[in-house]
Design an enzyme around this catalytic site. Structure first.
Site, PDB file in Angstrom:
ATOM      1  CE  LYS A  18     -13.609   6.244   1.177  1.00 16.60           C
ATOM      2  NZ  LYS A  18     -12.659   6.303   2.340  1.00 16.60           N
ATOM      3  CE  LYS A  64      -5.713  14.177   0.283  1.00 19.74           C
ATOM      4  NZ  LYS A  64      -5.618  13.115  -0.722  1.00 19.74           N
ATOM      5  NE  ARG A  65      -2.631  10.170  10.011  1.00 19.87           N
ATOM      6  CZ  ARG A  65      -2.248   9.297  10.962  1.00 19.87           C
ATOM      7  NH1 ARG A  65      -2.995   8.241  11.236  1.00 19.87           N
ATOM      8  NH2 ARG A  65      -1.124   9.438  11.624  1.00 19.87           N
ATOM      9  CB  THR A 110      -9.746   5.125  -0.804  1.00 23.11           C
ATOM     10  OG1 THR A 110      -9.186   5.531   0.441  1.00 23.11           O
ATOM     11  CG2 THR A 110      -9.118   3.830  -1.258  1.00 23.11           C
ATOM     12  CE  LYS A 125      -1.495  10.675   2.935  1.00 21.82           C
ATOM     13  NZ  LYS A 125      -2.374   9.860   2.071  1.00 21.82           N
ATOM     14  CG  HIS A 131      -1.931  -1.040   1.266  1.00 23.15           C
ATOM     15  ND1 HIS A 131      -3.219  -0.884   0.801  1.00 23.15           N
ATOM     16  CD2 HIS A 131      -1.863  -2.311   1.700  1.00 23.15           C
ATOM     17  CE1 HIS A 131      -3.893  -2.001   0.979  1.00 23.15           C
ATOM     18  NE2 HIS A 131      -3.096  -2.882   1.522  1.00 23.15           N
TER      19      HIS A 131
HETATM   20  C1  26W Z   1       4.303   0.746  10.005  1.00 26.51           C
HETATM   21  C2  26W Z   1       3.810   2.077   9.757  1.00 26.51           C
HETATM   22  C3  26W Z   1       2.830   2.082   8.624  1.00 26.51           C
HETATM   23  C4  26W Z   1       1.455   2.050   8.910  1.00 26.51           C
HETATM   24  C5  26W Z   1       0.542   2.089   7.861  1.00 26.51           C
HETATM   25  C6  26W Z   1       3.276   2.123   7.314  1.00 26.51           C
HETATM   26  C7  26W Z   1       2.356   2.150   6.255  1.00 26.51           C
HETATM   27  C8  26W Z   1       1.024   2.132   6.572  1.00 26.51           C
HETATM   28  C9  26W Z   1      -0.019   2.146   5.492  1.00 26.51           C
HETATM   29  C10 26W Z   1       0.398   1.304   4.354  1.00 26.51           C
HETATM   30  C11 26W Z   1      -0.236   3.504   5.019  1.00 26.51           C
HETATM   31  C12 26W Z   1      -1.501   3.620   4.231  1.00 26.51           C
HETATM   32  O1  26W Z   1      -2.545   3.752   4.793  1.00 26.51           O
HETATM   33  N1  26W Z   1      -1.348   3.611   2.894  1.00 26.51           N
HETATM   34  C13 26W Z   1      -2.464   4.023   2.083  1.00 26.51           C
HETATM   35  O2  26W Z   1      -3.194   2.873   1.692  1.00 26.51           O
HETATM   36  C14 26W Z   1      -4.355   3.217   0.944  1.00 26.51           C
HETATM   37  C15 26W Z   1      -5.147   1.948   0.683  1.00 26.51           C
HETATM   38  O3  26W Z   1      -4.508   1.166  -0.253  1.00 26.51           O
HETATM   39  C16 26W Z   1      -3.967   3.941  -0.354  1.00 26.51           C
HETATM   40  O4  26W Z   1      -5.139   4.331  -1.015  1.00 26.51           O
HETATM   41  C17 26W Z   1      -3.110   5.163  -0.047  1.00 26.51           C
HETATM   42  O5  26W Z   1      -2.634   5.728  -1.237  1.00 26.51           O
HETATM   43  C18 26W Z   1      -1.932   4.757   0.840  1.00 26.51           C
HETATM   44  O6  26W Z   1      -1.197   5.898   1.281  1.00 26.51           O
END
Ligand code: 26W
Length: 818
Positions: free
Chosen positions: A663, A549-550, A659, A555, A361
């Site tokens: 929406k 978004k975060r 995502t 971003k 992701h």
């Molecule tokens: C370990 C720390 C950590 C925690 C969460 C690293 C990475 C993440 C996630 C992968 C971050 C995340 O939420 N990625 C997002 O995933 C969405 C669903 O696929 C995508 O639509 C977003 O572009 C992506 O940033």
């Protein structure tokens, strides 16, 4: 009259009111007169669960007895949002609820508001998991969501008097939680630490300590499928709750120490969504829920068998690894097969690699988890042994493939002092997919190139999607009714590509006017919601321009706020007369990981720009900035239907998919964005003429990096040569948004002028130039609304039902229960 296929329970509103009244009395011991909205909420939730119970139990038995392979979605996060309205919709009880609650003398919205939103996720990844299990159930596919029931979810965000983010604990279980059923009789033992010894030729792990993994089961009702799947979230309990001896020696804290330590494992969600902190507790969490889930799946699919034939396991269930977080599951299944069921290595490996698939992701190298082998060795000594053996087997395989030693070294899963979880997932599973076409291509061309060259057939793409039930039907009932009227059926809710039927209506002025009226009514609703919840005075007659978004530099919330400051500076300098400015309300929503300094600086800047601009008579009614705190699913469901223009402005090649973008398009907002993530596919499907594109493409970004943009401080040139950009950055530096203090944002400004890794300054001009086109278009409401109708009509592809159908066809090779 439109065809209505939505699930409809035969129960009458009166009967449902009786059921609620009965719950209030016999479960909660209160009369209707004594009850509070929160009591009615719990009673209603319990009543709905009773209506779904038969389908839940039938789905469970059909799953075990049938021979339809199930899906196990392993995710450290499930961002589910509030459950009541979704459960009522899928149980076909929405109308009955409105009437019943009114008959009982309560306001339906008050009862709905009594639910505490579970925040068991950070952002995109967690919400995607929630949309995916909704679609799996709605398609009638047997599935388990497996995760952790954190006691504390994502922190609650508040802003202090300086506009700084302040985090407070999200103790969501402080309130009655009617949806989760805790099942102590189906707990699992999960062990840690200790050592591995050799006993009559067999490896035996002698763990140092264990915790009890207790499942809390949540119903996942499908829409119009008659199926109810399970979300099984594990909570950690200690076996020896309390050490009475120590207590009697009045060492009270020590007496509860084992309990506290055990329960620590599922205590809190890690609030990072990109940079892993590499904390031991995080690895404990990952192993805890994955080990419990694997043992649970064996229990479920081989009931009462102590010597099951696990060579059939991959035909019973396929596990999807939601990013690298559950990847320890690969050596865990190997351990279980060899050490607990005596399979030899090769058989175990064959079963394992056919059981797991990995979804990546992210594109940020720092987000790919790499665990120190020392830590794995201490916590999971047997697993480190197995990982070492997997590495040896892998190295031999690469040699056999004629892969050069240097390349094989770069591809190493185990490097001696570290374990690369993304590489372990790629080698140890059958399929690897990205979450949008551009992302999946970059995974093959860059991030996992060596693996793609060596195992090309493993790599595929499944573009993300969102559930239309929550994000159109529940969030935007007005638009839903208009779509159903326009199409003459509500079947689009389970077949979203039917939205294409709206394309001809884009040329029907009557329909377009109705569409515009829906948007305007939603904007008024949001303005009232924002007033009630945040005390904001949002003018619904301005363009609502949203960025939620975060908070992350890639971003580029910085690009948005610099453009706002530039507009403000133009008006303040008289370069632009306020009369010519098109009234716009910018709404931000974003949490920053607590340790992410520059992200928190950006939040402070946005809040202070809002403070200055909103209180400046020179721009009154023209430029407004609002930053509602604690962005969550509820806020999203209220803001997305009210938005005219959505910001998807990440640096090309950085946002895996996004995502939110889907929406907004599905709710009739237009998008200004870069060719990044799923923006590319949204623009392709809605039409380039219905999308505001700007900025460098991914290849152009790579070329600028090659020129040393971030290493040679080339961003300063953009500052020097662009007066609007210079004016904006100088305003940030000169204390305009910090009561004259020139130091407040010095680190942010310094980063922009010396590094600016995500090229905010390099894309600034292009971003400002597209604004003119946006404003000119918005000044023609019918044109804007027509474009918005075409965005809705052409976004059916972005249903999470379609994503799941892709996973079923390309990766899981299973389907609905017969
Ligand atoms: C370990 C720390 C950590 C925690 C969460 C690293 C990475 C993440 C996630 C992968 C971050 C995340 O939420 N990625 C997002 O995933 C969405 C669903 O696929 C995508 O639509 C977003 O572009 C992506 O940033």
């Amino acid at each position: 009259m439109a065809e209505i296929t939505a699930p409809q329970s035969p129960v009458t509103a009166e009967q449902f009111a009786d059921e609620i009244r009965e719950q209030l009395k016999y479960t909660q011991g209160v009369t209707v007169e004594q009850a509070k909205p929160a009591d009615v909420y719990v009673a209603t939730a319990t009543a709905v669960r009773r209506h779904l119970m038969d389908s839940w139990m039938k789905t469970q038995t059909d799953m075990v007895n049938g021979n339809t392979k199930a899906v196990g979605y392993l995710s450290a996060e499930f961002l589910m949002g509030k459950q009541l309205e979704n459960a009522l919709l899928n149980a076909g009880l929405t109308d009955q609820f409105d009437k019943a609650v009114k008959a009982l003398g309560f306001d339906a919205q008050e009862v709905i508001d009594a639910e505490y939103e579970p925040g068991l996720g950070n952002g995109g990844l967690g919400r995607l998991a929630a949309c995916f299990i909704d679609s799996l159930a709605s398609l009638g596919v047997p599935a388990f969501g497996y995760g952790i029931q954190y006691k504390y979810g994502i922190f609650k965000q508040e802003f202090d008097e300086n506009g700084k983010q302040v985090e407070t604990p999200d103790y969501w279980l402080a309130n009655e939680e009617p949806w989760g059923h805790i099942d102590y009789n189906r707990d699992q033992k999960v062990s840690f630490g200790g050592e591995v010894v050799e006993e009559n030729g067999k490896k035996v792990w002698k763990p140092a300590w264990s915790v009890r993994a207790v499942p809390v089961d949540y119903m996942v009702p499908g829409y119009a499928s008659g199926r109810v799947n399970t979300l099984r979230l594990w909570t950690a309990k200690s076996y020896d709750e309390f050490d009475l001896l120590t207590f009697n020696k009045s060492e009270y804290l020590d007496a509860v120490k084992p309990q506290v330590e055990a329960e620590n494992i599922s205590k809190i969600l890690y609030p990072e969504d990109s940079t892993p902190q590499g904390k031991a507790l995080r690895l404990e969490q990952q192993y805890f829920f994955v080990s419990a889930s694997i043992h649970d799946a064996i229990r479920v699919f081989y009931p009462g068998q102590d010597k099951p034939d696990l060579t059939t396991f991959p035909n019973k269930i396929n596990f999807q690894l939601n990013d690298t977080h559950p990847v320890i599951g690969i050596p865990e299944l190997m351990r279980v097969l060899m050490d607990e069921y005596d399979y030899d290595w090769d058989t175990a490996w064959d079963i394992t690699r056919h059981t797991f698939n990995y979804t990546c992701h992210t594109l940020l190298p720092e987000a790919l988890e790499v665990w120190p082998s020392k830590l794995i060795g201490e916590l999971l000594p047997r697993h480190l042994e197995i990982i070492e053996k997997i590495q040896d087997q892998f190295a031999a395989e690469l040699k056999a493939k004629g892969i050069a030693d240097g390349t094989a070294k770069d591809m190493a899963i185990y490097t001696g002092d570290a374990v690369r979880m993304a590489y372990l997932a790629t080698y140890g599973g059958s399929h690897v997919n990205g979450v949008a076409e551009l992302h999946s291509q970059l995974l093959k061309d860059v991030t996992l190139k060596n693996f793609s060259d060596a195992y090309p057939d493993k790599f595929t793409n499944v573009t993300n999607g969102v559930t239309p039930r929550r994000f159109i039907k529940l969030a935007n009932p007005r638009l839903s009714d208009l779509i159903t009227e326009g199409l003459g059926t509500d079947k689009w809710l389970s077949d979203l590509e039917l939205l294409k039927g709206l394309i001809p209506l884009a040329d029907d002025d009557e329909f377009v006017k109705k569409f515009a009226a829906v948007k305007q009514a939603n904007k008024v609703d949001f303005s009232n919601f924002a007033k009630r919840k945040y005390g904001f005075d949002i003018d619904p007659n301005t363009m609502i321009n949203t960025m939620v978004k975060r908070l992350h530099e890639y971003k580029r919330q910085a690009l948005k706020i610099l453009s706002v400051i530039a507009d403000y500076a133009d008006i303040k300098s008289g370069k632009v007369s306020a009369d010519d400015v098109m009234p716009r309300t910018i709404v931000f929503g974003a949490k920053a990981a607590p340790g992410y300094y520059l992200a928190k600086q950006t939040i402070q800047l946005i809040n202070n720009v809002a403070r200055v601009v909103n209180n400046d008579p020179d721009v009154k009614g023209k430029l407004n900035v609002y930053f509602p705190w604690n962005y969550n699913i509820e806020l999203a469901q209220n803001l997305i239907p009210a938005t005219d223009l959505d910001e998807q402005i990440s640096q090309a090649g950085k946002e895996a998919s996004g995502t939110g973008n889907m929406k907004f398009a599905l709710n009739g907002a237009l998008t200004v964005g870069t060719l990044d993530g799923a923006n590319v596919e949204i623009r392709e499907r809605v039409g380039a003429e219905n999308f505001f594109l700007f900025g460098m493409t991914e290849p152009e970004v790579s070329a600028l990096y090659a020129k040393g943009y971030d290493t040679k401080g080339l961003s300063r040139e953009y500052y020097e040569k662009d007066p609007q950009l210079k004016a904006a950055i100088d305003m940030v530096a000169d204390g305009t948004f910090s009561d004259g203090d020139k130091d407040t944002y010095k680190d942010l400004v310094n980063d922009w002028l010396t590094k600016d890794y995500f090229m905010t300054l390099a894309d600034f001009r292009a971003y400002m130039d597209i604004q003119a086109q946006i404003e000119e278009t918005y000044r023609d409401p019918m044109k804007w609304s027509r474009m918005a109708v075409l965005n809705v009509a052409n976004s059916g592809y972005f249903s999470s039902d379609r994503s799941i159908e892709d996973y079923l066809e390309r990766i899981w090779h299973t389907g609905p229960l017969a």
